[in-house]
Design a protein around this motif. Structure first.
Motif, mmCIF file in Angstrom:
data_model
loop_
_atom_site.group_PDB
_atom_site.id
_atom_site.type_symbol
_atom_site.label_atom_id
_atom_site.label_comp_id
_atom_site.label_asym_id
_atom_site.label_seq_id
_atom_site.Cartn_x
_atom_site.Cartn_y
_atom_site.Cartn_z
ATOM 1 N N UNK A 118 0.821 -1.208 0.000
ATOM 2 C CA UNK A 118 0.000 0.000 0.000
ATOM 3 C C UNK A 118 0.859 1.264 0.000
ATOM 4 N N UNK A 119 2.083 1.196 0.526
ATOM 5 C CA UNK A 119 2.930 2.384 0.560
ATOM 6 C C UNK A 119 3.313 2.824 -0.839
ATOM 7 N N UNK A 120 3.706 1.867 -1.660
ATOM 8 C CA UNK A 120 4.047 2.196 -3.049
ATOM 9 C C UNK A 120 2.818 2.741 -3.763
ATOM 10 N N UNK A 121 1.688 2.064 -3.597
ATOM 11 C CA UNK A 121 0.454 2.498 -4.253
ATOM 12 C C UNK A 121 0.074 3.905 -3.839
ATOM 13 N N UNK A 122 0.203 4.190 -2.543
ATOM 14 C CA UNK A 122 -0.171 5.515 -2.039
ATOM 15 C C UNK A 122 0.754 6.598 -2.580
ATOM 16 N N UNK A 123 2.052 6.355 -2.571
ATOM 17 C CA UNK A 123 2.989 7.374 -3.040
ATOM 18 C C UNK A 123 2.825 7.627 -4.530
ATOM 19 N N UNK A 124 2.654 6.575 -5.304
ATOM 20 C CA UNK A 124 2.438 6.736 -6.744
ATOM 21 C C UNK A 124 1.144 7.504 -7.000
ATOM 22 N N UNK A 125 0.105 7.194 -6.238
ATOM 23 C CA UNK A 125 -1.175 7.899 -6.398
ATOM 24 C C UNK A 125 -1.028 9.381 -6.084
ATOM 25 N N UNK A 126 -0.280 9.704 -5.041
ATOM 26 C CA UNK A 126 -0.087 11.109 -4.665
ATOM 27 C C UNK A 126 0.793 11.844 -5.669
ATOM 28 N N UNK A 127 1.667 11.113 -6.357
ATOM 29 C CA UNK A 127 2.495 11.729 -7.401
ATOM 30 C C UNK A 127 1.649 12.056 -8.633
ATOM 31 N N UNK A 128 0.530 11.349 -8.778
ATOM 32 C CA UNK A 128 -0.350 11.601 -9.917
ATOM 33 C C UNK A 128 -1.183 12.865 -9.711
ATOM 34 N N UNK A 129 -1.735 13.017 -8.492
ATOM 35 C CA UNK A 129 -2.570 14.182 -8.185
ATOM 36 C C UNK A 129 -2.839 14.220 -6.678
#
Length: 263
Positions: free
Chosen positions: A16-27
Motif C-alpha cells: 500500500x505504501x508504493x500504491x499511495x505514493x504513486x497515487x499522490x504523485x499523480x494528483x
C-alpha cells in the motif's frame, strides 16, 4: 540516518505504501481517496502519511495530500524498478531460449512481450498461442526447427495456406525430408497452391523464428522432450527490425526445395 536500502525496504515492505505514493504523485488526494485506492485501513493510511511527511515526500494542503518533487522522484524511481523486476520475472524462465545473436537487443525491447510457457497440464500452450497469431496474419515466414511447432497444428496450417496464406519456410534438409515423406498427401495441396515456398538451409538456429504481419515470435524447442517449451512474441520495433535482418540473412544463403535436395 537510514541507508538507501533501508528506504527501499520501508517503501516496498507494504504494497500500500508504493500504491499511495504513486497515487499522490499523480494528483492530490484525500485520506478517504487513499483508503479506497490502497485498500488499507484508516489507521494504516494515517501512519503511512506521517512517515511520508517525515521524509518530506508529501505535503498537506487543506484536506488533500500531494507528493513533493522529492516524493514524485521516489515514486517514479520505484515504479521503474518494479517494472524492471516484473519484466525480469516474466523472462527469467525463458531467457535461455533467446538467440545468442539477439544479445544486442535491449531487455526493454521485450518487456511487453507475450510469454507463453508449456505447462504440465497444458503442454500445447505455446502451440495454441502460435495458432492464434497465425489466424490473424496474411503473410507468414519461418526459419529454424519447426516440426514441434507446426506438426501439432498441421491441419489448420495446411488449410490456411490453401486458402491463401502467403507462406515461406526455411527448413533444414532433414526436417523438410521428414515432412515430405511422412505427410506426402498433406503437403501436395499447399505446394501446388503457389502460396507456399520452402527453402533449405544447412545451418539454421536451434530456435524458431516466426514473422507474422506485425508480430515476431521466437519458439524455444526442447530436443529432449521433442516439444516447444515456450513462445515469446512481440511487436516491438527493435525486435521486428532484428528479426527481419536475421531472416533475410538466412534466406540469402538458402536454396530452393527440390526432391533431390531432401533425398
Amino acid at each position: 540516518m537510514n541507508s538507501a536500502l533501508d528506504e527501499i525496504a520501508f517503501l516496498t515492505r507494504s504494497e500500500h505504501r508504493v500504491t499511495a505514493l504513486v497515487a499522490l504523485a499523480e494528483r492530490p488526494r484525500s485520506r478517504a481517496d487513499l483508503r479506497e485506492t490502497t485498500g488499507a485501513s484508516s489507521s494504516t493510511i494515517g501512519r503511512t502519511l506521517r512517515e511520508f511527511e517525515d521524509r518530506q515526500w508529501i505535503t498537506k494542503r487543506g484536506a488533500l495530500y500531494e507528493a513533493t518533487r522529492l516524493g514524485a522522484f521516489v515514486a517514479s524511481s520505484v515504479t521503474e524498478l518494479l517494472g524492471r523486476i516484473e519484466t525480469e520475472r516474466k523472462l527469467r524462465d525463458v531467457w535461455h531460449w533467446f538467440p545468442i545473436e539477439a544479445d544486442r537487443l535491449s531487455i526493454e525491447a521485450v518487456s511487453d512481450a507475450v510469454v507463453t510457457v508449456a505447462e504440465v497440464d497444458d503442454p500445447y500452450r505455446p502451440v495454441n498461442r502460435f495458432v492464434s497469431l497465425l489466424r490473424e496474419t496474411e503473410r507468414f515466414r519461418f526459419a529454424g526447427f519447426e516440426l514441434a511447432l507446426l506438426e501439432p497444428c498441421k491441419d489448420e496450417f495446411r488449410r490456411r495456406i490453401v486458402d491463401g496464406l502467403e507462406t515461406e519456410i526455411i527448413d533444414p534438409p532433414n526436417a523438410a525430408g521428414y515432412v515430405l515423406s511422412t505427410y506426402p498427401e498433406h503437403c501436395a495441396d499447399p505446394l501446388e497452391s503457389g502460396n507456399l515456398t520452402v527453402l533449405l538451409h544447412d545451418d539454421l538456429p536451434t530456435y524458431g523464428l516466426c514473422l507474422f504481419d506485425d508480430r515476431i515470435a521466437i519458439s524455444g524447442y526442447d530436443p529432449e522432450s521433442g516439444t516447444v517449451r515456450a513462445l515469446i512474441d512481440t511487436d516491438a520495433p527493435e525486435v521486428c527490425e532484428w528479426a527481419e535482418s536475421t531472416y533475410e540473412s538466412y534466406r540469402r544463403a538458402a536454396r530452393p526445395l527440390t526432391v533431390e535436395a531432401v533425398a
